[in-house]
Motif scaffolding. Sequence first.
Motif, PDB file in Angstrom:
ATOM      1  N   ASN A  87      -0.416  21.454  -5.660  1.00 60.62           N
ATOM      2  CA  ASN A  87       0.722  20.676  -6.150  1.00 60.62           C
ATOM      3  C   ASN A  87       1.726  20.349  -5.045  1.00 60.62           C
ATOM      4  OD1 ASN A  87      -0.308  20.796  -8.805  1.00 60.62           O
ATOM      5  ND2 ASN A  87       0.693  22.774  -9.151  1.00 60.62           N
ATOM      6  N   SER A  88       1.236  20.035  -3.868  1.00 57.41           N
ATOM      7  CA  SER A  88       2.111  19.701  -2.746  1.00 57.41           C
ATOM      8  C   SER A  88       1.990  18.244  -2.314  1.00 57.41           C
ATOM      9  CB  SER A  88       1.788  20.601  -1.548  1.00 57.41           C
ATOM     10  OG  SER A  88       0.454  20.404  -1.104  1.00 57.41           O
ATOM     11  N   ILE A  89       1.145  17.457  -2.959  1.00 52.83           N
ATOM     12  CA  ILE A  89       0.915  16.072  -2.565  1.00 52.83           C
ATOM     13  C   ILE A  89       1.816  15.160  -3.387  1.00 52.83           C
ATOM     14  CG2 ILE A  89      -0.774  14.211  -2.461  1.00 52.83           C
ATOM     15  CD1 ILE A  89      -2.912  16.253  -1.932  1.00 52.83           C
ATOM     16  N   ILE A  90       2.578  14.309  -2.683  1.00 54.61           N
ATOM     17  CA  ILE A  90       3.526  13.395  -3.319  1.00 54.61           C
ATOM     18  C   ILE A  90       3.240  11.986  -2.813  1.00 54.61           C
ATOM     19  CG2 ILE A  90       5.970  12.769  -3.523  1.00 54.61           C
ATOM     20  CD1 ILE A  90       6.692  15.658  -3.298  1.00 54.61           C
ATOM     21  N   GLU A  91       3.342  11.026  -3.713  1.00 54.11           N
ATOM     22  CA  GLU A  91       3.133   9.633  -3.338  1.00 54.11           C
ATOM     23  C   GLU A  91       4.358   9.099  -2.616  1.00 54.11           C
ATOM     24  OE1 GLU A  91       1.900   5.355  -5.412  1.00 54.11           O
ATOM     25  OE2 GLU A  91       2.501   7.073  -6.631  1.00 54.11           O
ATOM     26  N   SER A  96       0.835  -1.198   0.000  1.00 56.01           N
ATOM     27  CA  SER A  96       0.000   0.000   0.000  1.00 56.01           C
ATOM     28  C   SER A  96       0.865   1.241   0.000  1.00 56.01           C
ATOM     29  CB  SER A  96      -0.915  -0.001   1.229  1.00 56.01           C
ATOM     30  OG  SER A  96      -0.136   0.031   2.406  1.00 56.01           O
ATOM     31  N   ARG A  97       0.375   2.284  -0.624  1.00 53.42           N
ATOM     32  CA  ARG A  97       1.094   3.548  -0.679  1.00 53.42           C
ATOM     33  C   ARG A  97       0.161   4.661  -0.233  1.00 53.42           C
ATOM     34  NH1 ARG A  97       5.860   2.714  -3.180  1.00 53.42           N
ATOM     35  NH2 ARG A  97       6.266   4.933  -3.288  1.00 53.42           N
ATOM     36  N   ALA A  98       0.761   5.736   0.191  1.00 51.72           N
ATOM     37  CA  ALA A  98      -0.014   6.869   0.686  1.00 51.72           C
ATOM     38  C   ALA A  98       0.432   8.126  -0.047  1.00 51.72           C
ATOM     39  CB  ALA A  98       0.175   7.030   2.195  1.00 51.72           C
ATOM     40  N   PHE A  99      -0.435   9.111  -0.055  1.00 57.39           N
ATOM     41  CA  PHE A  99      -0.148  10.407  -0.673  1.00 57.39           C
ATOM     42  C   PHE A  99      -0.076  11.437   0.450  1.00 57.39           C
ATOM     43  CE2 PHE A  99      -2.104   7.797  -3.870  1.00 57.39           C
ATOM     44  CZ  PHE A  99      -1.364   8.055  -5.023  1.00 57.39           C
ATOM     45  N   VAL A 100       1.095  12.070   0.590  1.00 60.55           N
ATOM     46  CA  VAL A 100       1.382  12.945   1.722  1.00 60.55           C
ATOM     47  C   VAL A 100       1.585  14.367   1.222  1.00 60.55           C
ATOM     48  CG1 VAL A 100       2.850  13.345   3.733  1.00 60.55           C
ATOM     49  CG2 VAL A 100       2.479  11.015   2.902  1.00 60.55           C
ATOM     50  N   CYS A 101       0.948  15.322   1.876  1.00 59.06           N
ATOM     51  CA  CYS A 101       1.142  16.745   1.560  1.00 59.06           C
ATOM     52  C   CYS A 101       2.465  17.199   2.149  1.00 59.06           C
ATOM     53  CB  CYS A 101      -0.022  17.574   2.110  1.00 59.06           C
ATOM     54  SG  CYS A 101       0.182  19.361   1.883  1.00 59.06           S
ATOM     55  N   TRP A 135      -4.245  10.791  -4.965  1.00 62.03           N
ATOM     56  CA  TRP A 135      -3.617  12.071  -5.295  1.00 62.03           C
ATOM     57  C   TRP A 135      -4.674  13.080  -5.706  1.00 62.03           C
ATOM     58  CZ3 TRP A 135      -3.469  15.361  -9.420  1.00 62.03           C
ATOM     59  CH2 TRP A 135      -2.482  16.349  -9.398  1.00 62.03           C
ATOM     60  N   SER A 136      -4.430  14.340  -5.388  1.00 60.98           N
ATOM     61  CA  SER A 136      -5.271  15.452  -5.839  1.00 60.98           C
ATOM     62  C   SER A 136      -4.386  16.666  -6.020  1.00 60.98           C
ATOM     63  CB  SER A 136      -6.394  15.745  -4.832  1.00 60.98           C
ATOM     64  OG  SER A 136      -5.855  16.134  -3.588  1.00 60.98           O
ATOM     65  N   GLY A 137      -4.830  17.582  -6.835  1.00 58.37           N
ATOM     66  CA  GLY A 137      -4.018  18.766  -7.100  1.00 58.37           C
ATOM     67  C   GLY A 137      -3.958  19.738  -5.953  1.00 58.37           C
ATOM     68  N   LYS A 138      -4.965  19.751  -5.095  1.00 52.18           N
ATOM     69  CA  LYS A 138      -5.025  20.677  -3.973  1.00 52.18           C
ATOM     70  C   LYS A 138      -5.220  19.906  -2.683  1.00 52.18           C
ATOM     71  CE  LYS A 138      -7.597  24.710  -2.270  1.00 52.18           C
ATOM     72  NZ  LYS A 138      -8.712  25.635  -2.531  1.00 52.18           N
ATOM     73  N   CYS A 139      -4.437  20.266  -1.674  1.00 55.47           N
ATOM     74  CA  CYS A 139      -4.551  19.607  -0.370  1.00 55.47           C
ATOM     75  C   CYS A 139      -5.821  20.086   0.323  1.00 55.47           C
ATOM     76  CB  CYS A 139      -3.334  19.897   0.501  1.00 55.47           C
ATOM     77  SG  CYS A 139      -3.424  19.200   2.174  1.00 55.47           S
ATOM     78  N   ALA A 140      -6.621  19.149   0.801  1.00 58.72           N
ATOM     79  CA  ALA A 140      -7.866  19.505   1.468  1.00 58.72           C
ATOM     80  C   ALA A 140      -7.640  20.066   2.862  1.00 58.72           C
ATOM     81  CB  ALA A 140      -8.778  18.273   1.549  1.00 58.72           C
TER      82      ALA A 140
END
Length: 465
Positions: free
Chosen positions: A31-35, A5-10, A20-25
């Motif tokens: 563009n700050s979220i990286i896998e 499993s992998r996670a997407f971290v801001c 992944w999403s373009g904007k951190c909720a």
Amino acid sequence: MAKTSRAFVCQACGAVTARWSGKCASCGEWNSIIEEAPSSSPALVAIKGGKGRNAARVASFETLSEATLDAPRLPTGIAELDRVLGGGLVPGSAVLVGGDPGIGKSTLLLEASAKLAGTGAPVVYLSGEEATAQVRMRAKRLGLEQAPVALGTETNLANIIATLASAAPPALVVIDSVQTLWSEAIEAAPGTISQLRGCASALISHAKTTGSTLVLVGHVTKDGQIAGPKVIEHMVDTVLYFEGLSGHQFRVLRAVKNRFGPTDEIGVFEMRQEGLKEVENPSALFLNDRDRGAPGTAVFAGMEGTRPILVEIQALVAPTALGTPRRAVVGWDPNRLAMLLAVLEARCGVRLAAHDVYLNVAGGLRLTEPAADLAAAAALLSSFTGRAAPEDTVYFGEVSLTGSVRTVGHTDQRLKEAKKLGFTRAAVPAAVGDGNGSADGPRLWPMSELDTLVTWFGAPSGEPL
């Protein structure tokens, strides 16, 4: 085989999402979220069945009335740095120093390392961004090339901990910077949240075990925040920000978190060719080149921790042909300026809706206390009316939404600092006292309403006292 499993971290706030999403909720950054691969954590051991080192132990408790010794201090040799730290470095503590690129973080820590090493304390300086030749060139320019500092350029976490464990624990370990560290056990690029969390945690644990003081240098984002603040700041004992304009000679070291000292102290430095120099009297330095007799300026008697500081507030009010007037602020809270302008218009009848307003705190200092309201109002009224404020007068007081001037703390220290620098008058809240003042301070000009200040600046002639 189980799927990894992998996670997407801001990378701005550390929030974890499933996709992944373009904007951190969480923080709203784009563009700050990286896998990243999830960091491996040690398996939990059940209470029953644990053996050896993994066996569960019963926790011990103490009472609040037991005697507690004060934390020992290790002076760095730089008085301004010791003031911000609360008296010096605490053995076994972790300190995070953040600031803009080129502000002087490496210079300050290199000077502190050299002075501490000069007393016989072992010091290790690890630079992950510069080669040893670059660090030696800076040390030569600062006149510190003879200091017995152990210099290295290692960035691998395992190698760093193995090197530190191979000899006697040093008194100080400087990591410049924490974003360059990486660990093979973490499947992420250097500088990511996972690497920051894992490397910082391992170094802090090692420092607390050996009693060495750990200093981590952290980069800042475009908003002036240390990258990954929610991940790093809660781990360390002290967080220091190095502030100031890169093209200005003044630098301010401010503590925003300190488990062993106050969080409202500042240290003032002046950047010179030979390095950072301490400023023993910041008020005289900030007022050295002030515009005497020019409309739109007022001197504010402020407090930074236990130190009174006098600084000039500059304002420019100019008519505008735009539908929406511009409001620009440097060194002060823009929301505070908007509130003050609304009070001047609604309570005092000063119409500034058709004017551009520019406000600046001279010297690159950033003011946070509400006591600057009265000085800012004086500078605005002086520029609006074209009448210069008295050169021998300082201002301090909080302006409420009703237009009244409320009292603030540390009045005696503010007045004594004003008296020391030659100021003979002080515009203060009415609760401070009458116009006679005291023998150790300037003559007071008390006011209960902001209308008093507006009336004087609107009058064609006359003196306020």
